[in-house]
Design a protein around this motif. Structure first.
Motif, PDB file in Angstrom:
ATOM      1  N   UNK A   1       0.810  -1.214   0.000  1.00  0.00           N
ATOM      2  CA  UNK A   1       0.000   0.000   0.000  1.00  0.00           C
ATOM      3  C   UNK A   1       0.838   1.256   0.000  1.00  0.00           C
ATOM      4  N   UNK A   2       1.925   1.253   0.776  1.00  0.00           N
ATOM      5  CA  UNK A   2       2.793   2.429   0.815  1.00  0.00           C
ATOM      6  C   UNK A   2       3.520   2.618  -0.511  1.00  0.00           C
ATOM      7  N   UNK A   3       3.944   1.511  -1.113  1.00  0.00           N
ATOM      8  CA  UNK A   3       4.623   1.618  -2.410  1.00  0.00           C
ATOM      9  C   UNK A   3       3.684   2.164  -3.475  1.00  0.00           C
ATOM     10  N   UNK A   4       2.430   1.750  -3.465  1.00  0.00           N
ATOM     11  CA  UNK A   4       1.462   2.267  -4.443  1.00  0.00           C
ATOM     12  C   UNK A   4       1.190   3.742  -4.191  1.00  0.00           C
ATOM     13  N   UNK A   5       1.134   4.140  -2.923  1.00  0.00           N
ATOM     14  CA  UNK A   5       0.897   5.553  -2.611  1.00  0.00           C
ATOM     15  C   UNK A   5       2.043   6.418  -3.135  1.00  0.00           C
ATOM     16  N   UNK A   6       3.267   5.959  -2.944  1.00  0.00           N
ATOM     17  CA  UNK A   6       4.424   6.707  -3.424  1.00  0.00           C
ATOM     18  C   UNK A   6       4.471   6.716  -4.945  1.00  0.00           C
ATOM     19  N   UNK A   7       4.035   5.634  -5.570  1.00  0.00           N
ATOM     20  CA  UNK A   7       3.971   5.607  -7.033  1.00  0.00           C
ATOM     21  C   UNK A   7       2.960   6.623  -7.544  1.00  0.00           C
ATOM     22  N   UNK A   8       1.831   6.748  -6.847  1.00  0.00           N
ATOM     23  CA  UNK A   8       0.823   7.737  -7.248  1.00  0.00           C
ATOM     24  C   UNK A   8       1.373   9.158  -7.145  1.00  0.00           C
ATOM     25  N   UNK A   9       2.134   9.439  -6.089  1.00  0.00           N
ATOM     26  CA  UNK A   9       2.746  10.766  -5.950  1.00  0.00           C
ATOM     27  C   UNK A   9       3.727  11.033  -7.084  1.00  0.00           C
ATOM     28  N   UNK A  10       4.450  10.000  -7.496  1.00  0.00           N
ATOM     29  CA  UNK A  10       5.405  10.175  -8.593  1.00  0.00           C
ATOM     30  C   UNK A  10       4.687  10.463  -9.902  1.00  0.00           C
ATOM     31  N   UNK A  11       3.591   9.771 -10.156  1.00  0.00           N
ATOM     32  CA  UNK A  11       2.854   9.946 -11.411  1.00  0.00           C
ATOM     33  C   UNK A  11       2.294  11.360 -11.530  1.00  0.00           C
ATOM     34  N   UNK A  12       1.906  11.947 -10.415  1.00  0.00           N
ATOM     35  CA  UNK A  12       1.325  13.289 -10.436  1.00  0.00           C
ATOM     36  C   UNK A  12       2.366  14.395 -10.228  1.00  0.00           C
ATOM     37  N   UNK A  13       3.631  14.055 -10.106  1.00  0.00           N
ATOM     38  CA  UNK A  13       4.665  15.066  -9.866  1.00  0.00           C
ATOM     39  C   UNK A  13       4.828  15.937 -11.115  1.00  0.00           C
ATOM     40  N   UNK A  14       4.906  17.261 -10.970  1.00  0.00           N
ATOM     41  CA  UNK A  14       5.008  18.136 -12.155  1.00  0.00           C
ATOM     42  C   UNK A  14       6.314  17.970 -12.925  1.00  0.00           C
ATOM     43  N   UNK A  15       7.335  17.389 -12.309  1.00  0.00           N
ATOM     44  CA  UNK A  15       8.615  17.203 -12.982  1.00  0.00           C
ATOM     45  C   UNK A  15       8.870  15.740 -13.335  1.00  0.00           C
ATOM     46  N   UNK A  16       7.809  14.943 -13.374  1.00  0.00           N
ATOM     47  CA  UNK A  16       7.959  13.532 -13.717  1.00  0.00           C
ATOM     48  C   UNK A  16       8.349  13.374 -15.183  1.00  0.00           C
TER      49      UNK A  16
END
Length: 589
Positions: A417-432
């Motif tokens: 669950x924590x890994x998926x949450x961090x993946x979601x933050x990465x996907x929405x990062x403006x500098x991804x």
């Protein structure tokens, strides 16, 4: 008939056709995923016969797998002409191969109408960044996204706690931890500071992309990484790439040895999602995708109870494309960066790369129509099969999985669950960002892999000869720059690179870098004052004209009511007539 119903109708026809002995779907996939694919499709009662180096003679199989050639650079026409393996009906490829198949060889079928109409695929649930990274080429959908995920930092919480060490938030902090670890390691703790696993292509290019982007990409992916997005010149012989190569080479020097060798001969090549040195207790930290959660998330008392996960590091040093120099990350130099309150307000540039591991399905445009439909059904099965574990291996690509509205349950509180949450933050990062995808991309990747291998070998063999290593790497960068400039003439590839960056309809006006911010602040003040004065005069003139028109036409607007109150006028039709011969008085009850 809705398309979702049509999918199951086609699926039924596929099974009937297979039962009657028609040709199975031939699916080409990297060797890294073959074992996993056989397991996944067997869940759906499909005979998944692995074909490595040729046909296995089982014509009754619903799906036959063809091992993709090393590097994934050969086209299906080349495979067929050489006679090594049969031509595939569809390919499972990493995201960087999309432009090669769609623009280079033209072998990718346009599936835009299918993915938009298929309710079962739920295209609207795929975030735009994932669509762009895994399926879209020049506004056309040419693939079915299977899965992808960014790098995450996995670490032993018990080890860092015993050493009173903070979780590294920058590559510089990670290197400092690795350099101190051998001297500070306590008895019973892992022998090595780091595990740096090979990617699906048996290289460390996914690690290089993560480090390089955090150094050289400060204003979103439209800034470009490997090439100048406007002139098309390579950015290989630059201080940014050199710094990333040297930093990753020094990290490799402190890593677990079995993962160091790149290429098919490496001991960790083809090991799937496993990260056995880390999960067996050989390392204190590692960089991997969400697939590691399956091996590390264990019951209390197991190693999984001590494993934690955090976002991949960023960089406190960035590259200025205007000056060509490295500068400290500040609010001006890194407008999309973040401050670290625990490190005295240090500013860090993060650029999560969403395709550290990626897989997307491409259908061959010249395949028979029946084979195309069957291939599409198999690909959608892999893309939407929640029970198949696709998201657990590669990372989720759907918003409903990344941001669940329901209670995630006990498992959601664990590593997964924590890994998926961090993946979601990465996907929405403006500098991804994600892997560069242009025709003949394998040339660029081979050059980068050779540069990285040379830097790593030099750092490992000659720890004291840093000057010698620097000279060797500098010469290699110059030679590589020249070769890539010849291999990628701007007239041939620049339009595809700009489309990859979404710059094909843009102009070069999206900002300056850190080296020109100060000059803009000092030299541009007078021009800004002039612009403000002219704009104010125009606005005042327009306001006067509007008031005059309003008073003349007497529109019943809010402003018109105010004007009528301030400037009342007599209307003749509302006044009583004066006495005259024509006047007549009428009295009624």
């Amino acid at each position: 008939m809705g398309f979702r119903r049509l999918n199951w109708f086609v699926w039924a026809l596929t099974l009937v056709a297979v039962a009657e002995g028609t040709a199975p779907v031939r699916l080409s996939a990297p060797a890294f995923y073959l074992s996993w694919l056989r397991t996944q499709l067997s869940h759906e009662r499909l005979t998944a016969a692995a074909v490595v180096g040729g046909r296995d003679g089982n014509s009754s199989s619903a799906v036959e797998f063809l091992e993709a050639p090393a590097g994934g650079s050969a086209s299906s026409a080349t495979i067929e002409s050489t006679g090594k393996v049969p031509v595939a009906d569809a390919w499972l490829v990493p995201s960087y191969r999309l432009s090669d198949l769609a623009a280079g060889s033209g072998e990718a079928a346009d599936v835009s109408h299918l993915v938009y109409a298929d309710r079962g695929l739920a295209w609207w649930d795929v975030p735009h960044s994932m669509r762009d990274a895994l399926a879209i080429i020049s506004t056309r959908a040419v693939a079915v996204p299977i899965g992808a995920g960014p790098l995450l930092l996995w670490y032993r919480g018990d080890v860092l706690g015993a050493l009173a060490a903070e979780v590294p938030r920058t590559w510089q902090q990670l290197l400092a931890f690795a350099e101190r670890y051998a001297a500070s390691r306590q008895p019973g703790q892992p022998q090595h500071a780091l595990c740096l696993p090979l990617g699906p292509d048996c290289t460390h290019l996914h690690l290089l992309s993560a480090v390089w982007a955090s150094v050289a990409q400060t204003r979103s992916r439209r800034q470009g990484l490997a090439f100048d997005p406007w002139a098309g010149a390579p950015r290989i012989d630059t201080a940014g790439l050199r710094y990333a190569l040297e930093l990753l080479a020094n990290l490799t020097r402190h890593s677990e040895p079995s993962w160091r060798q790149q290429g098919p001969g490496g001991s960790g090549c083809g090991s799937g999602a496993s990260n056995s040195p880390f999960t067996s207790g050989a390392c204190a930290l590692t960089l991997a995708t969400v697939g590691l959660a399956r091996d590390a998330d264990g019951p209390p008392g197991d190693l999984g109870a001590t494993v934690r996960v955090a976002s991949a590091p960023g960089s406190g040093v960035v590259w200025s494309p205007t000056s060509g120099k490295l500068v400290d990350c500040t609010k001006k130099a890194c407008p999309l960066g973040e401050g670290l309150p625990t490190a005295g307000g240090v500013w860090v540039n993060y650029s999560p790369q969403l395709t550290a591991a990626s897989l997307t399905g491409v259908i061959r445009a010249s395949a028979p129509a029946e084979q195309q439909f069957k291939a599409y059904v198999v690909l959608t099965l892999l893309a939407t099969g929640d029970a198949l574990g696709t998201a657990d291996l590669l990372g989720p690509v759907r918003g409903s999985e990344l941001w669940p509205t329901a209670d995630p349950g006990p498992d959601g509180a664990g590593l997964r669950g924590e890994a998926w949450r961090l993946s979601a933050l990465a996907i929405t990062h403006p500098n991804a960002g994600w892997d560069t995808s242009i025709p003949r991309i394998q040339i660029l990747r081979d050059e980068l892999a050779q540069l990285l291998s040379r830097a790593q070998a030099c750092a490992i063999v000659s720890q004291a000869g840093q000057q010698t290593c620097g000279d060797i790497l500098g010469q290699a960068l110059q030679a590589s720059q020249a070769r890539i400039a010849v291999a990628y003439p701007p007239a041939e590839f620049l339009q595809w690179y700009q489309a990859h960056l979404h710059l094909d309809h843009a102009t070069h006006d999206w900002g300056t870098d850190a080296s020109t911010d100060a000059a803009a602040d000092q030299g541009g003040t007078g021009s800004r004052v002039v612009v403000v004065a002219v704009a104010s005069s125009l606005c005042g003139a327009l306001l006067v004209v509007a008031l005059l028109l309003l008073m003349q036409r007497r529109r019943l607007t809010l402003l018109g009511h105010v004007v009528s109150k301030l400037m009342p006028q007599r209307r003749s039709e509302a006044m009583a007539p004066g006495p005259s011969q024509d006047a007549c008085l009428v009295i009624t009850e």
